[in-house]
Design an enzyme around this catalytic site. Structure first.
Site, short mmCIF file in Angstrom:
data_model
loop_
_atom_site.label_atom_id
_atom_site.label_comp_id
_atom_site.label_asym_id
_atom_site.label_seq_id
_atom_site.Cartn_x
_atom_site.Cartn_y
_atom_site.Cartn_z
N THR A 186 4.98 157.08 9.35
CA THR A 186 4.55 156.78 10.72
C THR A 186 4.16 158.09 11.40
O THR A 186 4.74 159.13 11.12
CB THR A 186 5.71 156.12 11.48
OG1 THR A 186 5.89 154.81 10.98
CG2 THR A 186 5.45 156.07 12.98
N ARG A 214 6.29 140.98 10.87
CA ARG A 214 7.37 141.89 11.27
C ARG A 214 6.84 142.93 12.25
O ARG A 214 5.79 143.50 12.08
CB ARG A 214 7.97 142.57 10.04
CG ARG A 214 9.13 143.54 10.35
CD ARG A 214 8.66 144.97 10.40
NE ARG A 214 9.79 145.92 10.56
CZ ARG A 214 9.65 147.23 10.72
NH1 ARG A 214 8.45 147.75 10.77
NH2 ARG A 214 10.70 148.01 10.86
N GLY A 216 7.99 146.49 14.25
CA GLY A 216 8.98 147.56 14.23
C GLY A 216 9.19 148.20 15.58
O GLY A 216 8.85 147.63 16.63
N ASP A 217 9.72 149.40 15.57
CA ASP A 217 10.06 150.09 16.82
C ASP A 217 8.86 150.75 17.48
O ASP A 217 8.85 150.93 18.71
CB ASP A 217 11.12 151.17 16.55
CG ASP A 217 10.58 152.28 15.66
OD1 ASP A 217 10.31 153.37 16.17
OD2 ASP A 217 10.42 152.05 14.46
N THR A 236 10.74 158.07 14.81
CA THR A 236 10.37 157.57 13.49
C THR A 236 11.62 157.44 12.65
O THR A 236 12.61 158.12 12.88
CB THR A 236 9.35 158.51 12.81
OG1 THR A 236 9.04 158.01 11.51
CG2 THR A 236 9.91 159.91 12.65
N GLY A 237 11.59 156.53 11.69
CA GLY A 237 12.76 156.31 10.84
C GLY A 237 12.92 154.84 10.54
O GLY A 237 11.93 154.13 10.32
N LYS A 238 14.14 154.34 10.55
CA LYS A 238 14.41 152.94 10.27
C LYS A 238 14.21 152.13 11.55
O LYS A 238 15.01 152.20 12.49
CB LYS A 238 15.82 152.77 9.72
CG LYS A 238 15.99 153.48 8.37
CD LYS A 238 17.37 153.29 7.78
CE LYS A 238 17.46 154.02 6.44
NZ LYS A 238 18.81 153.92 5.84
N GLY A 239 13.13 151.36 11.57
CA GLY A 239 12.70 150.71 12.79
C GLY A 239 13.74 149.84 13.45
O GLY A 239 13.92 149.87 14.67
#
Length: 320
Positions: A186, A214, A216-217, A236-239
């Site tokens: 991202t 889906r 995400g964040d 950024t990372g695990k949404g």
């Protein structure tokens, strides 16, 4: 006070053994985009224009998981999303894009040309056509590298991060991990201009092998993207973890309510407020502070300030 800029190309479990052919193009892309942003800020371009300009450029680089490089859903399709916000809390977001070349610019049009904040899927695509933004056939976004990533993810029966290395057959996971891997790759940019104006922009293709539909964040205000009069943040990372933690907004809230610096606030959110291995972010303050913390193995990142400081990195600086 002076201008400052920071950008990222994703945070997650980036192995130290990441092959040069995957590492070097991303580093070159960050360096190129940082240069573009710095030159724009030197030319007195507004922070909002700068973050859109930089993220558009990142979207056009196929080595990142946004725009041209967007990863594929479980059905082998692309669903892109983006968000932009400035220090006055004007904001726009889009999701479910399949034909728009630069999602971040459509997000800005949502902000400036509609009474709404967030458009998605068919409505967002129709709005893009109405506004005359550049669109292409969805096949434009289907790159051989991302087809291979999807194949690997399906074989492993999991949602997969962008930089995950190929698995051997005996390393397959038995069950899918819906929130076990991140949308690494991202892209995001934050900037403060010489007048103290703040802006943040983030864009992504999401997760490899994600379910169709889906979200995400990235496009969620306060999760992956946020700006107010104090700071601008792109995460950024695990949404799913970032959404639960309202990560981007929390940085601003900690600054405001604990009366601490941007660096202290961001460190608190990343180190204390989010489980390890879940998040990285870039942030700038209205006074020209810049910080790029992460609690993952690494984060592709770059920054520069008016006073001559600059950095481009992946892993913690002691390992660079």
């Amino acid at each position: 006070m002076g201008w400052a800029i920071a950008l990222h190309g994703g945070a997650g479990d980036i192995p130290l053994s990441l092959p040069p052919e995957r590492r070097l193009p991303r580093e070159a892309g960050l360096r190129h985009c940082l240069h573009i942003g710095v030159e724009a800020l030197k030319a007195k371009t507004s922070a909002l224009d700068v973050v859109e300009l930089v993220v558009r450029e990142l979207e056009n680089i196929p080595h990142f998981n946004a725009g041209k490089g967007s990863v594929l859903t479980t059905q082998g399709t692309v669903e892109m999303e983006a968000c932009i916000m400035d220090g006055t809390k004007r904001c726009g977001a889009v999701s479910g894009l399949t034909t728009v070349v630069n999602p971040i610019s459509l997000a800005r049009l949502v902000m400036e040309k509609t009474p709404h904040i967030y458009l998605a899927f068919d409505g967002a695509e129709a709005f893009a056509r109405e506004q005359g933004v550049e669109t292409v056939d969805s096949s434009h976004f289907i790159t051989p590298e991302n087809v291979e990533r999807l194949k690997q993810a399906k074989e492993a029966n999991r949602v997969q991060i962008d930089y995950t290395q190929p698995l051997h057959k005996d390393e397959k996971k038995e069950t899918p991990e819906a929130d076990g891997d991140s949308k690494l790759g991202t892209v995001g940019c934050v900037a403060v201009d010489s007048l103290g104006n703040l802006a943040s922009a983030t864009s992504t293709g999401g997760l490899v092998n994600k379910m169709v539909g889906r979200i995400g964040d990235t496009p969620i205000i306060g999760a992956g993207t946020y700006a107010n009069s104090l700071c601008a943040v792109s995460a950024t990372g695990k949404g799913e973890a970032i959404i639960r933690g309202t990560v981007a907004r929390d940085v601003a809230a900690v600054m405001e309510f604990k009366c601490v610096s941007l660096k202290e606030a961001a460190a608190y959110v990343v180190e204390e407020g989010t489980p390890k291995g879940n998040v990285g972010l870039v942030a700038v303050s209205a006074t020209g502070e810049v910080t790029m913390p992460f609690n993952t193995t690494g984060m592709f990142r770059a920054c520069a300030t008016e006073y001559g400081y600059s950095e481009i990195g992946i892993w913690p600086s002691v390992q660079n």
